[in-house]
Write an enzyme that holds these catalytic residues in place. Structure first.
Site, mmCIF file in Angstrom:
data_model
loop_
_atom_site.group_PDB
_atom_site.id
_atom_site.type_symbol
_atom_site.label_atom_id
_atom_site.label_comp_id
_atom_site.label_asym_id
_atom_site.label_seq_id
_atom_site.Cartn_x
_atom_site.Cartn_y
_atom_site.Cartn_z
ATOM 1 N N ASN A 1 7.830 4.997 -0.442
ATOM 2 C CA ASN A 1 8.056 3.932 -1.418
ATOM 3 C C ASN A 1 7.682 4.465 -2.799
ATOM 4 O O ASN A 1 6.538 4.877 -3.029
ATOM 5 C CB ASN A 1 7.204 2.713 -1.059
ATOM 6 N N ARG B 1 11.375 -6.351 -7.865
ATOM 7 C CA ARG B 1 10.974 -7.749 -7.993
ATOM 8 C C ARG B 1 11.668 -8.379 -9.187
ATOM 9 O O ARG B 1 12.144 -7.662 -10.076
ATOM 10 C CB ARG B 1 9.451 -7.846 -8.089
ATOM 11 N N HIS C 1 1.802 3.117 -1.989
ATOM 12 C CA HIS C 1 0.587 3.120 -2.800
ATOM 13 C C HIS C 1 -0.387 4.211 -2.358
ATOM 14 O O HIS C 1 -0.868 4.997 -3.194
ATOM 15 C CB HIS C 1 -0.096 1.750 -2.728
ATOM 16 N N HIS D 1 11.180 -1.516 -3.811
ATOM 17 C CA HIS D 1 10.980 -2.959 -3.650
ATOM 18 C C HIS D 1 11.086 -3.608 -5.028
ATOM 19 O O HIS D 1 10.073 -3.875 -5.680
ATOM 20 C CB HIS D 1 9.608 -3.224 -3.026
ATOM 21 N N HIS E 1 2.389 -1.068 4.935
ATOM 22 C CA HIS E 1 1.398 -1.734 4.095
ATOM 23 C C HIS E 1 0.000 -1.200 4.425
ATOM 24 O O HIS E 1 -0.527 -1.430 5.507
ATOM 25 C CB HIS E 1 1.403 -3.254 4.236
ATOM 26 N N ARG F 1 4.280 3.556 -19.979
ATOM 27 C CA ARG F 1 4.325 4.326 -21.221
ATOM 28 C C ARG F 1 5.666 4.204 -21.922
ATOM 29 O O ARG F 1 5.793 4.534 -23.095
ATOM 30 C CB ARG F 1 4.030 5.805 -20.884
ATOM 31 N N GLU G 1 13.722 -3.158 -0.170
ATOM 32 C CA GLU G 1 12.944 -4.301 0.300
ATOM 33 C C GLU G 1 12.946 -5.407 -0.748
ATOM 34 O O GLU G 1 13.044 -5.126 -1.944
ATOM 35 C CB GLU G 1 11.482 -3.891 0.533
ATOM 36 N N HIS H 1 8.195 -2.903 -11.968
ATOM 37 C CA HIS H 1 8.163 -1.479 -11.601
ATOM 38 C C HIS H 1 9.592 -0.986 -11.388
ATOM 39 O O HIS H 1 10.217 -0.476 -12.309
ATOM 40 C CB HIS H 1 7.235 -1.198 -10.419
#
Length: 237
Positions: A7, A45, A214, A43, A190, A18, A70, A50
């Site tokens: 991911n 949103r 992450h 993913h 996750h 930045r 996702e 992001h």
């Protein structure tokens, strides 16, 4: 063999913080695949904090492995997926203001809606996966919807494993056994990390794919930090 889909949301977060195009999201996707990564996950949103919707379009020609998008299937997301036509779409019930995904679908309450979504994506030859908690009722519900895969929400496992409780994997094992019986492919994601991924993978029968972002990006920063600091020191000598 369990596939690793990386991911890259956190790469986009760093870029957006930045402005400009550093780090280059598309180059990172290319490099991950060159390094052996077997898929790229994004993913997006609604606020595009992001991954931007244009990133999803641009990545289509870059991802040569498996492309997984996702998200919560609102109209904008649905239209994006139908336009891009990734390998897989993973439906996640995250709220608009959620920092990160924090629950799986209730596949019983939302059966009609999810059935409609799955049928729409199937008609367009896009594999569907439903993000679910590791409960047997939700696994049965996912099968009734007609999903091809489930993605097990692994935060609870990761938390328990971090506390030293390896029995926290048991609900995931039971869910995987049922999913295999029902003909559902199994993905997971996750809070999976270098610390817990091997134990989880070895415990879950038929685990096809893990999506990790992450932890992997954070670990990459730390494990590469010494090398980069020394490269700067060499340049300054």
């Amino acid at each position: 063999m369990t596939k690793l889909s990386v991911n890259i949301n956190k790469i986009a977060t760093l870029r957006n913080a930045r402005g400009g195009n550093v780090p280059d999201l598309l180059q990172v996707a290319k490099d991950i695949q060159r390094f052996g990564g077997e898929g790229i996950t994004i993913h997006p949103r609604p606020d595009e904090r992001h991954i931007r919707y244009q990133d999803a379009r641009n990545l289509k020609s870059i991802v040569t492995t498996e492309y997984n998008i996702e998200g919560n299937p609102d109209r904008k997301f649905i239209d994006l997926v139908l336009e891009v036509r990734p390998t897989q779409v993973t439906l996640v019930p995250d709220a608009v203001d959620a920092i990160t995904s924090n629950a799986g679908w209730n596949t019983v309450i939302h059966k009609d809606f999810l059935t409609e979504m799955v049928q729409e994506f199937k008609r367009n030859n896009i594999r569907t996966s439903i993000f679910v908690d590791p409960t047997l009722e939700m696994i049965n519900g996912a099968a009734a919807i007609g999903a091809e895969r489930i993605e097990l929400y692994t935060e609870a496992f990761a938390h328990q494993y971090g506390l030293g409780n390896k029995n926290g994997v048991q609900p995931y094992i039971h869910s995987a056994v049922l999913a295999n019986e029902l003909g559902l492919g199994i993905n997971a994601g996750h809070d999976l990390s270098l610390e817990n991924i091997q134990f989880f993978q070895q415990s879950i029968p038929g685990l096809l794919e893990v999506s990790i972002g992450h932890a992997l990006i954070s670990e990459a920063i730390y494990l590469g930090l010494e090398n980069v600091v020394n490269m700067y020191l060499q340049k300054l000598k």
